[in-house]
Design a protein around this motif. Structure first.
Motif, PDB file in Angstrom:
ATOM      1  N   UNK A   6       0.834  -1.210   0.000  1.00 52.75           N
ATOM      2  CA  UNK A   6       0.000   0.000   0.000  1.00 52.75           C
ATOM      3  C   UNK A   6       0.871   1.263   0.000  1.00 52.75           C
ATOM      4  N   UNK A   7       1.958   1.247   0.760  1.00 51.52           N
ATOM      5  CA  UNK A   7       2.840   2.426   0.782  1.00 51.52           C
ATOM      6  C   UNK A   7       3.541   2.608  -0.557  1.00 51.52           C
ATOM      7  N   UNK A   8       4.005   1.517  -1.159  1.00 50.08           N
ATOM      8  CA  UNK A   8       4.654   1.610  -2.469  1.00 50.08           C
ATOM      9  C   UNK A   8       3.665   2.141  -3.507  1.00 50.08           C
ATOM     10  N   UNK A   9       2.420   1.681  -3.459  1.00 52.73           N
ATOM     11  CA  UNK A   9       1.396   2.178  -4.388  1.00 52.73           C
ATOM     12  C   UNK A   9       1.068   3.644  -4.120  1.00 52.73           C
ATOM     13  N   UNK A  10       1.051   4.055  -2.861  1.00 51.24           N
ATOM     14  CA  UNK A  10       0.812   5.466  -2.535  1.00 51.24           C
ATOM     15  C   UNK A  10       1.957   6.328  -3.060  1.00 51.24           C
ATOM     16  N   UNK A  11       3.192   5.853  -2.883  1.00 54.09           N
ATOM     17  CA  UNK A  11       4.344   6.587  -3.414  1.00 54.09           C
ATOM     18  C   UNK A  11       4.262   6.670  -4.934  1.00 54.09           C
ATOM     19  N   UNK A  12       3.876   5.567  -5.567  1.00 54.19           N
ATOM     20  CA  UNK A  12       3.723   5.555  -7.022  1.00 54.19           C
ATOM     21  C   UNK A  12       2.681   6.586  -7.452  1.00 54.19           C
ATOM     22  N   UNK A  13       1.545   6.630  -6.749  1.00 57.36           N
ATOM     23  CA  UNK A  13       0.502   7.600  -7.076  1.00 57.36           C
ATOM     24  C   UNK A  13       1.023   9.027  -6.944  1.00 57.36           C
ATOM     25  N   UNK A  14       1.828   9.285  -5.920  1.00 56.82           N
ATOM     26  CA  UNK A  14       2.402  10.618  -5.721  1.00 56.82           C
ATOM     27  C   UNK A  14       3.301  11.007  -6.886  1.00 56.82           C
ATOM     28  N   UNK A  15       4.199  10.113  -7.257  1.00 58.08           N
ATOM     29  CA  UNK A  15       5.134  10.409  -8.350  1.00 58.08           C
ATOM     30  C   UNK A  15       4.380  10.612  -9.658  1.00 58.08           C
ATOM     31  N   UNK A  16       3.446   9.727  -9.951  1.00 63.98           N
ATOM     32  CA  UNK A  16       2.663   9.877 -11.180  1.00 63.98           C
ATOM     33  C   UNK A  16       1.907  11.207 -11.173  1.00 63.98           C
ATOM     34  N   UNK A  17       1.293  11.540 -10.047  1.00 71.90           N
ATOM     35  CA  UNK A  17       0.546  12.783  -9.936  1.00 71.90           C
ATOM     36  C   UNK A  17       1.418  14.005 -10.132  1.00 71.90           C
ATOM     37  N   UNK A  18       2.630  13.990  -9.598  1.00 75.21           N
ATOM     38  CA  UNK A  18       3.566  15.111  -9.768  1.00 75.21           C
ATOM     39  C   UNK A  18       3.971  15.286 -11.231  1.00 75.21           C
ATOM     40  N   UNK A  19       3.814  14.229 -12.027  1.00 77.83           N
ATOM     41  CA  UNK A  19       4.174  14.288 -13.452  1.00 77.83           C
ATOM     42  C   UNK A  19       2.967  14.556 -14.342  1.00 77.83           C
ATOM     43  N   UNK A  20       1.777  14.707 -13.745  1.00 82.86           N
ATOM     44  CA  UNK A  20       0.573  14.930 -14.542  1.00 82.86           C
ATOM     45  C   UNK A  20      -0.098  13.648 -14.991  1.00 82.86           C
TER      46      UNK A  20
END
Length: 147
Positions: free
Chosen positions: A72-86
């Motif tokens: 869940x934390x890895x997926x949350x981090x992934x969502x953050x990075x993707x979101x920062x890139x649009x």
């Protein structure tokens, strides 16, 4: 005797395409910057992420020994990075999920149903002998579309 490069000899009238602009994806704080790694790189309409691990904003491991908490934390981090890139989890194209024990596949299958949306991304689920930190049970890298 030709002194041109191989490309020049193969297509003497072709022009080289301009280099695609690479944009570094960051977060505040950036949990990978101290390691000299980008969280992600955006190129054109795609974002390529580094492997997202179960770490908090300071880089400390979350959920020691608990695969679901780490996933869940890895997926949350992934969502953050993707979101920062649009981008976002809804625009995933390809994932590679690295785990230290294939026995966790059922847990991750359940999380897929919770986090992914149709059309579902391509994915490889790979068991590895170890990850960068011995406490990590999972690491996820991805490619997402930027719209």
């Amino acid at each position: 005797m030709s002194t041109g490069t191989r490309e020049d000899r193969a297509a003497p009238h072709a022009t080289r395409a301009p280099h695609a602009t690479r944009v570094r994806v960051t977060a505040e704080p950036d949990w990978y910057e101290s390691a000299g790694i980008s969280l992600g790189i955006r190129v054109g309409g795609l974002v390529f992420t580094s492997g997202q691990a179960p770490v908090d904003e300071r880089g400390a491991t979350v959920g020691a020994g608990d695969f679901e908490a780490q996933a869940r934390r890895a997926l949350a981090n992934l969502a953050t990075v993707l979101g920062r890139a649009g981008s976002g989890l809804d625009r995933l194209v390809k994932l590679t999920v690295f785990v230290t024990d294939m026995a966790h596949q059922d847990v991750f299958a359940r999380l897929r149903a919770e986090y992914y949306v149709a059309p579902f991304p391509a994915e490889s689920f790979v068991q590895v002998a170890a990850l960068a930190d011995p406490a990590w049970l999972i690491e996820i890298e991805a490619i997402g579309a930027v719209e």
